[in-house]
Design a protein around this motif. Structure first.
Motif, PDB file in Angstrom:
ATOM      1  N   UNK A 120       0.821  -1.198   0.000  1.00 49.88           N
ATOM      2  CA  UNK A 120       0.000   0.000   0.000  1.00 49.88           C
ATOM      3  C   UNK A 120       0.859   1.254   0.000  1.00 49.88           C
ATOM      4  N   UNK A 121       0.504   2.204   0.879  1.00 45.24           N
ATOM      5  CA  UNK A 121       1.233   3.473   0.934  1.00 45.24           C
ATOM      6  C   UNK A 121       2.520   3.366   1.747  1.00 45.24           C
ATOM      7  N   UNK A 122       2.794   2.200   2.317  1.00 41.34           N
ATOM      8  CA  UNK A 122       3.928   2.068   3.241  1.00 41.34           C
ATOM      9  C   UNK A 122       5.199   1.554   2.566  1.00 41.34           C
ATOM     10  N   UNK A 123       5.118   1.195   1.311  1.00 40.27           N
ATOM     11  CA  UNK A 123       6.273   0.647   0.626  1.00 40.27           C
ATOM     12  C   UNK A 123       7.018   1.687  -0.190  1.00 40.27           C
ATOM     13  N   UNK A 124       7.958   1.200  -0.964  1.00 43.02           N
ATOM     14  CA  UNK A 124       8.702   2.054  -1.883  1.00 43.02           C
ATOM     15  C   UNK A 124       8.359   1.660  -3.311  1.00 43.02           C
ATOM     16  N   UNK A 125       8.496   2.625  -4.216  1.00 41.63           N
ATOM     17  CA  UNK A 125       8.276   2.415  -5.640  1.00 41.63           C
ATOM     18  C   UNK A 125       9.527   2.870  -6.384  1.00 41.63           C
ATOM     19  N   UNK A 126       9.792   2.256  -7.507  1.00 42.33           N
ATOM     20  CA  UNK A 126      10.981   2.616  -8.279  1.00 42.33           C
ATOM     21  C   UNK A 126      10.657   3.813  -9.162  1.00 42.33           C
ATOM     22  N   UNK A 127      11.423   4.853  -9.034  1.00 43.75           N
ATOM     23  CA  UNK A 127      11.286   6.034  -9.876  1.00 43.75           C
ATOM     24  C   UNK A 127      11.857   5.707 -11.255  1.00 43.75           C
ATOM     25  N   UNK A 128      11.025   5.817 -12.289  1.00 47.19           N
ATOM     26  CA  UNK A 128      11.480   5.448 -13.632  1.00 47.19           C
ATOM     27  C   UNK A 128      12.597   6.357 -14.135  1.00 47.19           C
ATOM     28  N   UNK A 129      12.614   7.592 -13.684  1.00 46.39           N
ATOM     29  CA  UNK A 129      13.616   8.544 -14.195  1.00 46.39           C
ATOM     30  C   UNK A 129      14.977   8.335 -13.542  1.00 46.39           C
ATOM     31  N   UNK A 130      14.991   8.098 -12.228  1.00 48.45           N
ATOM     32  CA  UNK A 130      16.270   7.937 -11.535  1.00 48.45           C
ATOM     33  C   UNK A 130      16.690   6.477 -11.411  1.00 48.45           C
ATOM     34  N   UNK A 131      15.709   5.564 -11.527  1.00 41.58           N
ATOM     35  CA  UNK A 131      16.002   4.156 -11.333  1.00 41.58           C
ATOM     36  C   UNK A 131      16.161   3.758  -9.877  1.00 41.58           C
ATOM     37  N   UNK A 132      15.853   4.679  -8.963  1.00 40.69           N
ATOM     38  CA  UNK A 132      16.024   4.436  -7.543  1.00 40.69           C
ATOM     39  C   UNK A 132      14.667   4.242  -6.859  1.00 40.69           C
ATOM     40  N   UNK A 133      14.644   3.354  -5.853  1.00 40.37           N
ATOM     41  CA  UNK A 133      13.423   3.148  -5.064  1.00 40.37           C
ATOM     42  C   UNK A 133      13.238   4.320  -4.109  1.00 40.37           C
ATOM     43  N   UNK A 134      11.997   4.819  -4.063  1.00 37.80           N
ATOM     44  CA  UNK A 134      11.663   5.931  -3.170  1.00 37.80           C
ATOM     45  C   UNK A 134      10.353   5.597  -2.464  1.00 37.80           C
ATOM     46  N   UNK A 135      10.151   6.195  -1.317  1.00 42.14           N
ATOM     47  CA  UNK A 135       8.928   5.905  -0.574  1.00 42.14           C
ATOM     48  C   UNK A 135       7.718   6.394  -1.365  1.00 42.14           C
ATOM     49  N   UNK A 136       6.607   5.675  -1.222  1.00 43.42           N
ATOM     50  CA  UNK A 136       5.368   6.097  -1.873  1.00 43.42           C
ATOM     51  C   UNK A 136       4.974   7.486  -1.404  1.00 43.42           C
ATOM     52  N   UNK A 137       5.213   7.776  -0.133  1.00 41.54           N
ATOM     53  CA  UNK A 137       4.876   9.094   0.407  1.00 41.54           C
ATOM     54  C   UNK A 137       5.665  10.192  -0.290  1.00 41.54           C
ATOM     55  N   UNK A 138       6.950   9.953  -0.493  1.00 45.16           N
ATOM     56  CA  UNK A 138       7.796  10.932  -1.157  1.00 45.16           C
ATOM     57  C   UNK A 138       7.358  11.140  -2.604  1.00 45.16           C
ATOM     58  N   UNK A 139       7.029  10.053  -3.276  1.00 41.35           N
ATOM     59  CA  UNK A 139       6.617  10.161  -4.674  1.00 41.35           C
ATOM     60  C   UNK A 139       5.273  10.861  -4.804  1.00 41.35           C
ATOM     61  N   UNK A 140       4.362  10.632  -3.871  1.00 47.24           N
ATOM     62  CA  UNK A 140       3.075  11.330  -3.918  1.00 47.24           C
ATOM     63  C   UNK A 140       3.260  12.822  -3.698  1.00 47.24           C
ATOM     64  N   UNK A 141       4.075  13.197  -2.722  1.00 45.82           N
ATOM     65  CA  UNK A 141       4.314  14.614  -2.455  1.00 45.82           C
ATOM     66  C   UNK A 141       4.861  15.317  -3.696  1.00 45.82           C
ATOM     67  N   UNK A 142       5.814  14.676  -4.372  1.00 40.51           N
ATOM     68  CA  UNK A 142       6.377  15.256  -5.593  1.00 40.51           C
ATOM     69  C   UNK A 142       5.329  15.347  -6.699  1.00 40.51           C
ATOM     70  N   UNK A 143       4.497  14.313  -6.826  1.00 43.83           N
ATOM     71  CA  UNK A 143       3.471  14.311  -7.870  1.00 43.83           C
ATOM     72  C   UNK A 143       2.430  15.397  -7.625  1.00 43.83           C
TER      73      UNK A 143
END
Length: 383
Positions: free
Chosen positions: A286-309
């Protein structure tokens, strides 16, 4: 004149017995007829008799969508109460046994049941679909492909299916695992043009495999009968405000991608495979995991990616009048999804000495209360 990005929301619910908490395995014609009298075309049958679906009319603003969603939920709650039933908004019913379900005997669903066999009866799941109208000059197929990287995050925000057949699954969004059994499900392939997509659909239709494109059950698809791009990956949200937040984020993303036609245009097969991996991680954590950023290729927290989006689409949200709903999407990170709430109730009851069966009953009760509880608040917010 600015394109309005008109949108609509569809929600699927379980109908359950108030006395036992179990799903209502057979639906009386009277119940559905009364629902139709109250809600008209807003309400339709679903594949299984234990389910029912509502849909808003096309909306130009979030206030209209909120009024319609809240109104439909309230009307169905009131009707169900008269029949000693209730409605429950969750991706899976915590205790329902798929083998005991009865398919709906409508013509379309009869065909689906004959085609899918056991898989049709196992489709004991409820989702939320969001349609957004696409500007005529934009290709829905192009937008579909470029939207793929954001789907796992939208799924993570909606997770409401941590139980299956009275057992904790260890996943926050188990619904996707059941959906994956169906043909033509999951992420769509990387269609590069409307012509490629049409060739695929026409081939299946001409060979009598499907009747039309509505039998494509992808996580996102061009609607077969509306000028919209339909989001289908999300679990139905127990909290109506979560549903509106996700719809607002998706609508804002459609506008954002429409005005940035080169963004994500170069999505490759490895990129799609990474999106597939992110989808699994959203199902699992869910929201507690990490997702891979396609641009950087690095795993980031879902929370961090949502804030950026949210920062990226904030301008679009403000122009569409749905920035308040995006703030609710941010709040989901703090309060948790429905799956978080269900698991907290279950674990609390087990810790207090309840049996697993008693704990599951408590989860069903919590879901029923939460499905209904936001209604008064939702009406007030729309006033």
């Amino acid at each position: 004149m600015e394109h309005p990005y008109t949108f609509g929301i569809e929600e699927e619910y379980f109908v359950f017995q108030r006395r036992t908490g179990a799903v209502q395995e057979t639906m009386s014609a009277q119940f559905f007829d009364e629902a139709r009298q109250m809600l008209g075309k807003h309400v339709t049958r679903e594949l299984l008799q234990s389910q029912i679906e509502i849909a808003t009319t096309p909306c130009r603003n979030m206030r209209d969508a909120r009024l319609q969603l809240v109104g439909c939920r309230q009307a169905l709650q009131d009707l169900a109460f008269k029949h000693d039933l209730g409605i429950l908004a969750a991706g899976t019913h915590p205790s329902a046994e798929w083998s005991e379900q009865h398919p709906t005997q409508a013509s379309r669903y009869g065909k689906v049941t004959r085609d899918l066999q056991m898989l049709a009866r196992r489709k004991m799941i409820c989702g939320m679909h969001v349609h957004v109208e696409i500007p005529q000059e934009r290709s829905r197929v192009d937008l579909m492909t470029r939207m793929l990287p954001y789907l796992p995050l939208l799924l993570a925000l909606s997770t409401s299916s941590p139980f299956w057949q009275a057992r904790p699954t260890g996943l926050m969004g188990y619904r996707q695992n059941i959906y994956a059994e169906l043909p033509r499900s999951g992420l769509p392939d990387l269609f590069r043009s409307e012509e490629d997509y049409r060739t695929y659909v026409d081939t299946l239709v001409s060979n009598r495999i499907i009747d039309d494109a509505s039998f494509l059950w992808w996580a996102i698809r061009p609607s077969s009968h509306l000028p919209t791009l339909e989001l289908r990956i999300t679990d139905v949200c127990t909290n109506v405000e979560d549903a509106l937040a996700i719809a607002a984020l998706y609508r804002s993303l459609v506008r954002y991608l429409s005005r940035k036609p080169d963004l994500n245009r170069g999505l490759t097969s490895p990129g799609r495979a990474i999106v597939e991996e992110n989808k699994w991680r959203a199902q699992r954590y869910g929201i507690h995991g990490s997702l891979i950023d396609l641009h950087s290729g690095q795993a980031r927290s879902a929370a961090n990616m949502l804030t950026e989006l949210l920062d990226l689409v904030w301008e679009d949200a403000e122009l569409l009048g749905c920035s308040e709903e995006l703030a609710t999407a941010q709040m989901i990170l703090r309060t948790g999804t429905s799956a978080d709430g269900q698991l907290a109730v279950y674990e609390e009851r087990i810790a207090a000495g309840a049996t697993a069966e008693e704990a599951i009953r408590a989860v069903v009760s919590w879901l029923a209360d939460r499905t209904a509880a936001p209604l008064a608040a939702g009406l007030a917010a729309s006033g």
